[in-house]
Motif scaffolding. Structure first.
Motif, PDB file in Angstrom:
ATOM      1  N   THR A 105     -17.199 -16.064  -5.077  1.00 36.59           N
ATOM      2  CA  THR A 105     -16.182 -15.206  -4.453  1.00 36.59           C
ATOM      3  C   THR A 105     -16.618 -14.786  -3.058  1.00 36.59           C
ATOM      4  O   THR A 105     -17.769 -14.380  -2.861  1.00 36.59           O
ATOM      5  N   HIS A 106     -15.685 -14.872  -2.113  1.00 40.55           N
ATOM      6  CA  HIS A 106     -15.878 -14.291  -0.783  1.00 40.55           C
ATOM      7  C   HIS A 106     -14.833 -13.193  -0.614  1.00 40.55           C
ATOM      8  O   HIS A 106     -13.639 -13.420  -0.813  1.00 40.55           O
ATOM      9  N   SER A 107     -15.268 -11.981  -0.241  1.00 43.20           N
ATOM     10  CA  SER A 107     -14.358 -10.839  -0.161  1.00 43.20           C
ATOM     11  C   SER A 107     -14.275 -10.283   1.250  1.00 43.20           C
ATOM     12  O   SER A 107     -15.244 -10.331   2.014  1.00 43.20           O
ATOM     13  N   GLN A 108     -13.103  -9.761   1.599  1.00 42.11           N
ATOM     14  CA  GLN A 108     -12.910  -9.028   2.845  1.00 42.11           C
ATOM     15  C   GLN A 108     -11.838  -7.968   2.609  1.00 42.11           C
ATOM     16  O   GLN A 108     -11.017  -8.098   1.698  1.00 42.11           O
ATOM     17  N   SER A 109     -11.858  -6.904   3.427  1.00 44.67           N
ATOM     18  CA  SER A 109     -10.908  -5.815   3.207  1.00 44.67           C
ATOM     19  C   SER A 109     -10.769  -4.981   4.468  1.00 44.67           C
ATOM     20  O   SER A 109     -11.539  -5.142   5.430  1.00 44.67           O
ATOM     21  N   SER A 110      -9.773  -4.089   4.458  1.00 41.96           N
ATOM     22  CA  SER A 110      -9.579  -3.158   5.564  1.00 41.96           C
ATOM     23  C   SER A 110     -10.687  -2.122   5.563  1.00 41.96           C
ATOM     24  O   SER A 110     -11.404  -1.948   4.578  1.00 41.96           O
ATOM     25  N   ASP A 111     -10.815  -1.431   6.683  1.00 42.53           N
ATOM     26  CA  ASP A 111     -11.767  -0.330   6.774  1.00 42.53           C
ATOM     27  C   ASP A 111     -11.163   0.915   6.121  1.00 42.53           C
ATOM     28  O   ASP A 111      -9.940   1.096   6.125  1.00 42.53           O
ATOM     29  N   VAL A 112     -11.993   1.763   5.556  1.00 45.36           N
ATOM     30  CA  VAL A 112     -11.489   2.967   4.874  1.00 45.36           C
ATOM     31  C   VAL A 112     -10.731   3.879   5.832  1.00 45.36           C
ATOM     32  O   VAL A 112      -9.909   4.701   5.402  1.00 45.36           O
ATOM     33  N   LYS A 113     -10.972   3.752   7.138  1.00 42.38           N
ATOM     34  CA  LYS A 113     -10.299   4.596   8.122  1.00 42.38           C
ATOM     35  C   LYS A 113      -8.970   4.001   8.596  1.00 42.38           C
ATOM     36  O   LYS A 113      -8.220   4.676   9.308  1.00 42.38           O
ATOM     37  N   ASP A 114      -8.680   2.765   8.219  1.00 47.15           N
ATOM     38  CA  ASP A 114      -7.440   2.123   8.650  1.00 47.15           C
ATOM     39  C   ASP A 114      -6.224   2.791   8.009  1.00 47.15           C
ATOM     40  O   ASP A 114      -6.304   3.283   6.876  1.00 47.15           O
ATOM     41  N   ASP A 115      -5.092   2.775   8.728  1.00 47.22           N
ATOM     42  CA  ASP A 115      -3.858   3.361   8.195  1.00 47.22           C
ATOM     43  C   ASP A 115      -3.331   2.580   7.005  1.00 47.22           C
ATOM     44  O   ASP A 115      -2.747   3.141   6.078  1.00 47.22           O
ATOM     45  N   PHE A 116      -3.502   1.240   7.061  1.00 46.32           N
ATOM     46  CA  PHE A 116      -2.983   0.383   5.993  1.00 46.32           C
ATOM     47  C   PHE A 116      -4.156  -0.245   5.247  1.00 46.32           C
ATOM     48  O   PHE A 116      -5.010  -0.893   5.843  1.00 46.32           O
ATOM     49  N   GLN A 117      -4.224   0.005   3.941  1.00 47.96           N
ATOM     50  CA  GLN A 117      -5.330  -0.469   3.133  1.00 47.96           C
ATOM     51  C   GLN A 117      -4.981  -1.786   2.428  1.00 47.96           C
ATOM     52  O   GLN A 117      -3.911  -1.928   1.843  1.00 47.96           O
ATOM     53  N   TRP A 118      -5.915  -2.752   2.486  1.00 43.85           N
ATOM     54  CA  TRP A 118      -5.711  -4.044   1.846  1.00 43.85           C
ATOM     55  C   TRP A 118      -7.059  -4.654   1.481  1.00 43.85           C
ATOM     56  O   TRP A 118      -8.104  -4.239   1.994  1.00 43.85           O
ATOM     57  N   HIS A 119      -7.039  -5.620   0.591  1.00 45.21           N
ATOM     58  CA  HIS A 119      -8.243  -6.384   0.288  1.00 45.21           C
ATOM     59  C   HIS A 119      -7.847  -7.808  -0.062  1.00 45.21           C
ATOM     60  O   HIS A 119      -6.728  -8.064  -0.522  1.00 45.21           O
ATOM     61  N   GLU A 120      -8.757  -8.726   0.166  1.00 46.01           N
ATOM     62  CA  GLU A 120      -8.484 -10.141  -0.070  1.00 46.01           C
ATOM     63  C   GLU A 120      -9.755 -10.807  -0.576  1.00 46.01           C
ATOM     64  O   GLU A 120     -10.842 -10.591  -0.029  1.00 46.01           O
ATOM     65  N   GLN A 132      -6.839 -14.088  -3.952  1.00 48.36           N
ATOM     66  CA  GLN A 132      -6.409 -12.825  -4.562  1.00 48.36           C
ATOM     67  C   GLN A 132      -6.181 -11.812  -3.452  1.00 48.36           C
ATOM     68  O   GLN A 132      -7.057 -11.571  -2.628  1.00 48.36           O
ATOM     69  N   TYR A 133      -4.982 -11.218  -3.429  1.00 46.44           N
ATOM     70  CA  TYR A 133      -4.648 -10.281  -2.354  1.00 46.44           C
ATOM     71  C   TYR A 133      -3.984  -9.036  -2.939  1.00 46.44           C
ATOM     72  O   TYR A 133      -3.172  -9.108  -3.860  1.00 46.44           O
ATOM     73  N   GLY A 134      -4.341  -7.880  -2.359  1.00 43.84           N
ATOM     74  CA  GLY A 134      -3.711  -6.629  -2.756  1.00 43.84           C
ATOM     75  C   GLY A 134      -3.658  -5.671  -1.582  1.00 43.84           C
ATOM     76  O   GLY A 134      -4.497  -5.729  -0.676  1.00 43.84           O
ATOM     77  N   SER A 135      -2.650  -4.795  -1.570  1.00 44.83           N
ATOM     78  CA  SER A 135      -2.522  -3.799  -0.509  1.00 44.83           C
ATOM     79  C   SER A 135      -1.866  -2.543  -1.078  1.00 44.83           C
ATOM     80  O   SER A 135      -1.422  -2.528  -2.231  1.00 44.83           O
ATOM     81  N   GLU A 136      -1.781  -1.500  -0.263  1.00 43.13           N
ATOM     82  CA  GLU A 136      -1.202  -0.240  -0.725  1.00 43.13           C
ATOM     83  C   GLU A 136       0.297  -0.341  -0.966  1.00 43.13           C
ATOM     84  O   GLU A 136       0.897   0.537  -1.581  1.00 43.13           O
ATOM     85  N   ASP A 137       0.934  -1.405  -0.482  1.00 44.37           N
ATOM     86  CA  ASP A 137       2.353  -1.619  -0.748  1.00 44.37           C
ATOM     87  C   ASP A 137       2.586  -2.286  -2.097  1.00 44.37           C
ATOM     88  O   ASP A 137       3.724  -2.378  -2.556  1.00 44.37           O
TER      89      ASP A 137
END
Length: 242
Positions: free
Chosen positions: A24-39, A57-62
Motif C-alpha cells: 500500500t502507498h498512502s497519501q492524504s490532505s494536511d490536518v490544517k486543510d479546509d477539505f479533508q481527503w485520503h487516497e 481507495q479514496y475517501g473525503s469529507e463529502d
C-alpha cells in the motif's frame, strides 16, 4: 496480511471477491486543510484465484452515509483491470436509451441553464463520467448563486449530526451546503439526502473516473431537474399570480 475493506472485481473470477493487500502507498490532505481527503493505492491479491490487481481507495469529507442514524464515513474502491460494462455506450446510443430533451428553466441564471444543457447533452451521448461530474458541479453552482456557504449535516430523520468530538457545527463542504438549502427551505429533506448521493458519485467520477450506471444517472438527472424547478420556477408559477 490485511484484507481490503470491500470486495472488488476480479478479472479472472469474473465477479467481486475478497482480496488481501500485498502493498500500500498512502497519501492524504494536511490536518490544517479546509477539505479533508485520503487516497491509498494497493497491490492486492484475489483470495479466490490468487490473481493480482491494482486497487485505488479514496475517501473525503463529502463521502459519508447514514447507518442506523449515525454518520458513517465511507471509501470508494476502484480496481484495475476494471469490471467490463454490461452494455457498451455504442449499443445504448443505437438503442436510443440515452436520448433526453433539455428543459428550459426561464427563471434560472444563464450559467445554470447552460451547465444543465451540457449535462443533458452528455447524458444523451452516453458520456457517463462527464454527466456525473457535471451534476455535482451544477449542485455547487446552485449553492454559489444562492450564496450558500456552509451548513449543518442531518440524518434521515432531520436531526443534526455531531462531529467525532460530539460538537454540532456547520460544514463548508458541499454536503453541508446542500443541507443549508434544506435549512433555508429551498428544498425538502429527502431532496437534500438524495443530492448527497448525487455528489458522492459525482466525486467518484471526478477523482476516480468511476462510471455510474445509466439508471443511476437517469434518476439523478430527474431529481436535479425537480430541484431546479422548485428553486427557480415554482415561486414564479402563473397560478400564484391569479
Amino acid at each position: 496480511m490485511k484484507k481490503l475493506d470491500a470486495k472488488v472485481y476480479c478479472s479472472s473470477c469474473k465477479q467481486k471477491t475478497n482480496h488481501q493487500i500485498l502493498y500500500t502507498h498512502s497519501q492524504s490532505s494536511d490536518v490544517k486543510d479546509d477539505f479533508q481527503w485520503h487516497e491509498k493505492h494497493h497491490i492486492a491479491q484475489c483470495l479466490g484465484c490468487d490473481g493480482i490487481c491494482f486497487v485505488k481507495q479514496y475517501g473525503s469529507e463529502d463521502m459519508w452515509d447514514i447507518d442506523s442514524g449515525e454518520q458513517v464515513w465511507v471509501d470508494d474502491f476502484t480496481v484495475y483491470p476494471e469490471e467490463p460494462q454490461k452494455v457498451s455506450i455504442k449499443e445504448r446510443i443505437e438503442e436510443k436509451m440515452f436520448h433526453r430533451n433539455a428543459k428550459h428553466f426561464k427563471n434560472a441564471p444563464e450559467s445554470i441553464q447552460n451547465l444543465y444543457n451540457q449535462i443533458i447533452e452528455s447524458f444523451s451521448k452516453g458520456y457517463d463520467i462527464l454527466c456525473a461530474a457535471g451534476l455535482r458541479t451544477l449542485i455547487e453552482g446552485i449553492c454559489t448563486h444562492l450564496n450558500i456557504k456552509k451548513g449543518y449535516l442531518y440524518d434521515e430523520e432531520g436531526n443534526k449530526l455531531p462531529d467525532d468530538d460530539g460538537k454540532i457545527r456547520k460544514h463548508e463542504s458541499l454536503g453541508g451546503k446542500i443541507f443549508e438549502l434544506y435549512d433555508k427551505k429551498f428544498i425538502i429533506l429527502h431532496q437534500a439526502l438524495i443530492l448527497q448521493r448525487v455528489i458522492k458519485f459525482g466525486n467518484d467520477a471526478l477523482h476516480q473516473m468511476k462510471t455510474p450506471t445509466y439508471y443511476t444517472l437517469k434518476e439523478a438527472v430527474d431529481i436535479v431537474e425537480k430541484v431546479l424547478y422548485d428553486i427557480y420556477e415554482l415561486k414564479n408559477h402563473s397560478l400564484l399570480k391569479k
